[in-house]
Design a protein around this motif. Structure first.
Motif, short mmCIF file in Angstrom:
data_model
loop_
_atom_site.label_atom_id
_atom_site.label_comp_id
_atom_site.label_asym_id
_atom_site.label_seq_id
_atom_site.Cartn_x
_atom_site.Cartn_y
_atom_site.Cartn_z
N ARG A 91 1.04 -1.31 -0.13
CA ARG A 91 -0.16 -0.11 0.03
C ARG A 91 0.84 1.10 0.11
NH1 ARG A 91 -4.91 -2.08 4.30
NH2 ARG A 91 -5.50 -3.73 2.66
N ASN A 92 1.93 1.32 0.91
CA ASN A 92 2.87 2.48 0.74
C ASN A 92 3.38 2.65 -0.64
OD1 ASN A 92 2.36 3.05 3.61
ND2 ASN A 92 4.15 1.84 4.24
N THR A 95 1.01 3.88 -2.96
CA THR A 95 0.78 5.34 -2.59
C THR A 95 1.81 6.33 -3.30
OG1 THR A 95 -0.40 4.80 -0.73
CG2 THR A 95 0.48 6.92 -0.67
N GLU A 96 2.99 6.05 -2.90
CA GLU A 96 4.14 6.72 -3.57
C GLU A 96 4.29 6.94 -5.18
OE1 GLU A 96 7.40 4.16 -2.27
OE2 GLU A 96 7.30 5.00 0.14
N LEU A 98 1.54 6.60 -7.17
CA LEU A 98 0.48 7.36 -7.42
C LEU A 98 0.57 8.90 -7.37
CD1 LEU A 98 -2.53 5.24 -6.31
CD2 LEU A 98 -1.72 5.59 -8.60
N ARG A 99 1.44 9.26 -6.12
CA ARG A 99 1.42 10.54 -5.64
C ARG A 99 2.24 11.35 -6.59
NH1 ARG A 99 2.43 10.92 0.23
NH2 ARG A 99 0.30 10.89 0.60
N PRO A 230 6.95 6.03 5.38
CA PRO A 230 5.65 6.26 5.74
C PRO A 230 5.28 7.14 6.86
CG PRO A 230 6.62 3.95 6.22
CD PRO A 230 7.65 4.73 5.26
N ARG A 233 4.65 11.59 5.32
CA ARG A 233 3.91 11.24 4.42
C ARG A 233 3.81 12.73 3.68
NH1 ARG A 233 -0.90 7.96 7.55
NH2 ARG A 233 0.33 6.11 7.96
#
Length: 253
Positions: A91-92, A95-96, A98-99, A230, A233
């Motif tokens: 998940r981390n 997230t990275e 996508l961001r 994480p 953030r």
């Protein structure tokens, strides 16, 4: 004390963790699913790399072996399950990615940037051939979109297909526009000797040449970012040096 670099998670490792997030399975089943779902269009899927990735993830305790099965005369197969650490890592990492946009260095822009080293007619012929290949890829992606739609696959599971379709279509449109400029002569191109292949000598002077330091190109003010811890953030973390990075699921050469 220097902070130890976090291990980087490769695309194959992301795919393995995502499959095990669905349910426990053995590597051969993972391989079959990746091929069946056409994820080989997103990552390089090879059995050796996949098994290597699973082994590395197990070493990092992101997955754990759950049991060994045997069917008939087939070799024993170890089933793996994702751990809580593996789930958090998956998940981390998603997230990275996508961001933050990160440089991926595809090879086509390299060839495009250096295409002026080829005669114009060669470039036109090569790019027309590329467009033909891209149109086949575009049709295949469209077929997959239709197949998934007919079977009512939830769109969230196939959102990458419209993305791929849009990206391939955009490349086709741009290359065709570039081809039109070359064909009409609107884009200036160097001449090459048809017998020797040597570039005809031209004495041009422009700011892009290294012997003209008075007019350097503008320097970008943005910095590409990569790894984020994480616990931080909202604070950008500069890409760590390669010497301090260890990769999880590094594919075999």
């Amino acid at each position: 004390m220097a902070q130890q670099a976090r291990p980087a998670v490769t695309p194959m490792a992301i795919a393995v963790l995502a499959l095990l997030e669905e349910q426990p399975m053995h590597p051969y089943e993972m391989y079959q699913l990746l091929i069946a779902r056409r994820e080989d269009a997103l990552i390089k899927v090879r059995p050796g790399s996949l098994y290597h990735t699973v082994a590395r993830l197990a070493e990092q305790q992101f997955v754990r072996a759950e049991g060994v099965d045997r069917e008939g005369n087939r070799p024993e197969r170890t089933t793996y399950r994702i751990t809580e650490a593996g789930r958090a890592t998956l998940r981390n990492r998603i997230t990275e990615i996508l961001r933050y946009p990160a440089p991926e260095y595809p090879v086509f822009p390299v060839a495009l940037a250096e295409s002026h080293n080829l005669p114009k007619d060669d470039v036109i012929a090569l790019l027309r051939e590329r467009v033909a290949h891209l149109e086949v890829e575009l049709a295949e992606v469209a077929m997959l979109i239709d197949w998934a739609g007919e079977r009512k696959v939830p769109r969230r599971y196939i959102i990458v297909l419209p993305y791929l379709h849009a990206m391939i279509g955009a490349e086709i449109a741009w290359v065709n526009s570039f081809l039109a400029e070359l064909a009409t002569g609107d884009l200036e191109w160097d001449d090459f000797d048809p017998e020797t292949g040597a570039r005809a000598e031209k004495h041009q002077h422009h700011p892009w040449q290294r012997d003209n330091p008075d007019e350097p190109p503008p320097t970008p003010h943005t910095r590409r970012l990569a790894y984020h811890h994480p616990d931080a953030r909202h604070t950008p973390v500069v890409v760590p040096p390669l010497s301090g990075t260890s990769e999880i699921g590094t594919p075999n050469p």
